[in-house]
Design a protein around this motif. Structure first.
Motif, short mmCIF file in Angstrom:
data_model
loop_
_atom_site.label_atom_id
_atom_site.label_comp_id
_atom_site.label_asym_id
_atom_site.label_seq_id
_atom_site.Cartn_x
_atom_site.Cartn_y
_atom_site.Cartn_z
N ALA A 86 -55.90 27.36 -51.84
CA ALA A 86 -55.24 28.58 -51.38
C ALA A 86 -54.51 28.35 -50.07
O ALA A 86 -53.41 28.86 -49.86
CB ALA A 86 -56.27 29.70 -51.21
N PHE A 87 -55.13 27.55 -49.19
CA PHE A 87 -54.50 27.25 -47.90
C PHE A 87 -53.25 26.39 -48.10
O PHE A 87 -52.21 26.64 -47.50
CB PHE A 87 -55.49 26.53 -46.99
CG PHE A 87 -54.92 26.16 -45.64
CD1 PHE A 87 -54.88 27.08 -44.61
CD2 PHE A 87 -54.39 24.89 -45.42
CE1 PHE A 87 -54.35 26.76 -43.38
CE2 PHE A 87 -53.86 24.56 -44.19
CZ PHE A 87 -53.83 25.49 -43.16
N VAL A 88 -53.40 25.37 -48.93
CA VAL A 88 -52.26 24.48 -49.20
C VAL A 88 -51.10 25.26 -49.81
O VAL A 88 -49.93 25.06 -49.43
CB VAL A 88 -52.67 23.32 -50.14
CG1 VAL A 88 -51.47 22.49 -50.55
CG2 VAL A 88 -53.71 22.44 -49.44
N LYS A 89 -51.41 26.17 -50.73
CA LYS A 89 -50.36 26.99 -51.35
C LYS A 89 -49.66 27.85 -50.31
O LYS A 89 -48.43 27.95 -50.29
CB LYS A 89 -50.98 27.87 -52.43
CG LYS A 89 -49.96 28.77 -53.13
CD LYS A 89 -50.63 29.68 -54.15
CE LYS A 89 -49.59 30.61 -54.79
NZ LYS A 89 -50.21 31.56 -55.75
N ARG A 90 -50.46 28.49 -49.43
CA ARG A 90 -49.86 29.34 -48.40
C ARG A 90 -49.00 28.52 -47.45
O ARG A 90 -47.93 28.97 -47.01
CB ARG A 90 -50.97 30.06 -47.62
CG ARG A 90 -50.45 30.98 -46.52
CD ARG A 90 -49.52 32.02 -47.08
NE ARG A 90 -48.94 32.85 -46.03
CZ ARG A 90 -47.72 33.33 -46.04
NH1 ARG A 90 -46.92 33.09 -47.08
NH2 ARG A 90 -47.27 34.08 -45.05
N MET A 91 -49.43 27.31 -47.11
CA MET A 91 -48.65 26.44 -46.24
C MET A 91 -47.32 26.08 -46.89
O MET A 91 -46.28 26.05 -46.22
CB MET A 91 -49.43 25.17 -45.91
CG MET A 91 -50.53 25.37 -44.88
SD MET A 91 -49.89 25.85 -43.25
CE MET A 91 -49.03 24.35 -42.78
N GLU A 93 -45.75 27.94 -49.00
CA GLU A 93 -44.93 29.16 -48.96
C GLU A 93 -44.31 29.36 -47.58
O GLU A 93 -43.13 29.71 -47.46
CB GLU A 93 -45.79 30.37 -49.33
CG GLU A 93 -46.24 30.40 -50.78
CD GLU A 93 -47.25 31.49 -51.06
OE1 GLU A 93 -47.73 32.11 -50.09
OE2 GLU A 93 -47.56 31.73 -52.24
N VAL A 94 -45.12 29.13 -46.54
CA VAL A 94 -44.62 29.28 -45.17
C VAL A 94 -43.53 28.25 -44.90
O VAL A 94 -42.50 28.57 -44.28
CB VAL A 94 -45.77 29.12 -44.16
CG1 VAL A 94 -45.24 29.03 -42.73
CG2 VAL A 94 -46.75 30.28 -44.28
N ARG A 95 -43.74 27.03 -45.38
CA ARG A 95 -42.73 25.99 -45.17
C ARG A 95 -41.42 26.37 -45.86
O ARG A 95 -40.33 26.19 -45.30
CB ARG A 95 -43.23 24.65 -45.74
CG ARG A 95 -42.25 23.49 -45.55
CD ARG A 95 -42.86 22.19 -46.06
NE ARG A 95 -41.96 21.08 -45.83
CZ ARG A 95 -40.96 20.73 -46.63
NH1 ARG A 95 -40.76 21.42 -47.76
NH2 ARG A 95 -40.19 19.70 -46.34
N ALA A 96 -41.53 26.93 -47.07
CA ALA A 96 -40.33 27.35 -47.79
C ALA A 96 -39.60 28.46 -47.04
O ALA A 96 -38.36 28.46 -46.95
CB ALA A 96 -40.71 27.82 -49.20
N GLU A 97 -40.36 29.41 -46.48
CA GLU A 97 -39.74 30.49 -45.73
C GLU A 97 -39.05 29.96 -44.47
O GLU A 97 -37.93 30.40 -44.14
CB GLU A 97 -40.81 31.52 -45.34
CG GLU A 97 -41.36 32.30 -46.52
CD GLU A 97 -42.55 33.15 -46.15
OE1 GLU A 97 -42.89 33.19 -44.95
OE2 GLU A 97 -43.15 33.77 -47.05
#
Length: 262
Positions: A86-91, A93-97
């Motif tokens: 879940a953390f890796v996925k959120r990271m 997403e943040v990187r993409a943003e």
């Protein structure tokens, strides 16, 4: 002589070495650089609007905050929380943003919006508004046509519009706003709404209720004037931002046009 030569060699070696960063604290072997504290202080001072100034007390407080943050990050890593899916996925997403925002900022900068472009858009807006009218209207929003008709009847009998706004309007902001719709340009409104407001003389109320997705509306037109465009300097930042956003939209369209999408 020999000691002088050694001293010279040591001095030369010291000069050739990179300057070590100045640390304000070392937490379990991890150094916190003074530049981090400087940035934190600058951020607090800037966001305070002049109410907070750089001081030893502020620096000590922020230093402790940075130490606390480092301890938290170290403990989270020790527990392997940075490896959880879940953390890796959120990271990701943040990187993409962040990458998207960086691209948009780069496009906006390279668009090189200048005074000439801004003035041209301003003149275009002025031309579009020339000869149009603006109205300053107030509204009472009702839940049904029957309720709106009752309000119109009350107004015709002498009831005060501002009192009925507070007691009858279903708009949650009506009590604070008084039903104020502010100034609106008739040429830029939804045509049916513009027609409804055009039919109301200055100082008069609706002859019939107007229906929208929000309910049934009774209007009062407080004033009518020729369209007014703010001075160029007042809207210059907004126009520049609009032109940059258009450049970004066009760049994205161009990317889509020349990409293979299956």
């Amino acid at each position: 002589m020999k000691s002088s030569r050694i001293a010279a060699l040591l001095l030369a070696a010291a000069i050739s070495l990179p300057v070590a960063a100045e640390s304000i604290a070392v937490v379990n072997g991890a150094a916190i650089d003074k530049s981090e504290l400087d940035a934190a202080v600058a951020n607090v001072v800037q966001n305070s609007g002049g109410k907070v100034q750089d001081s030893p007390e502020l620096r000590e407080q922020l230093k402790n905050s940075l130490i606390g943050r480092q301890l938290i990050l170290q403990e989270a890593s020790r527990r392997g929380l940075d490896k959880q899916p879940a953390f890796v996925k959120r990271m990701d997403e943040v990187r993409a943003e962040l990458l998207r925002d960086a691209l948009f900022a780069d496009i906006a900068e390279k668009a090189n919006v200048g005074d000439a472009q801004i003035k041209a858009r301003y003149d275009e807006m002025a031309s579009q508004l020339s000869g149009t009218k603006e109205v300053h209207a107030y509204q009472i929003t009702l839940g049904s046509e029957a309720d709106a008709q009752k309000v119109i009847a009350q107004l015709k009998k002498g009831a005060k519009f501002d009192e009925l706004v507070k007691t009858r309007s279903i708009d949650p902001n009506a009590k604070q706003s008084g039903g104020d719709m502010n100034w609106g340009n008739l040429s830029r409104m939804e045509p049916k709404l513009a027609d409804a407001l055009k039919a109301i003389a200055k100082g008069q109320i609706s002859a019939a209720p107007y229906q929208s997705p929000l309910g049934w509306h009774v209007f009062k037109v407080a004033d009518v004037r020729n369209a007014q465009l703010p001075q160029l300097d007042a809207v210059k930042p907004q126009i520049a931002r609009q032109l940059q956003e258009e450049a970004i939209a066009k760049a994205v369209e161009d990317l889509r046009a020349k990409s293979k999408i299956q």
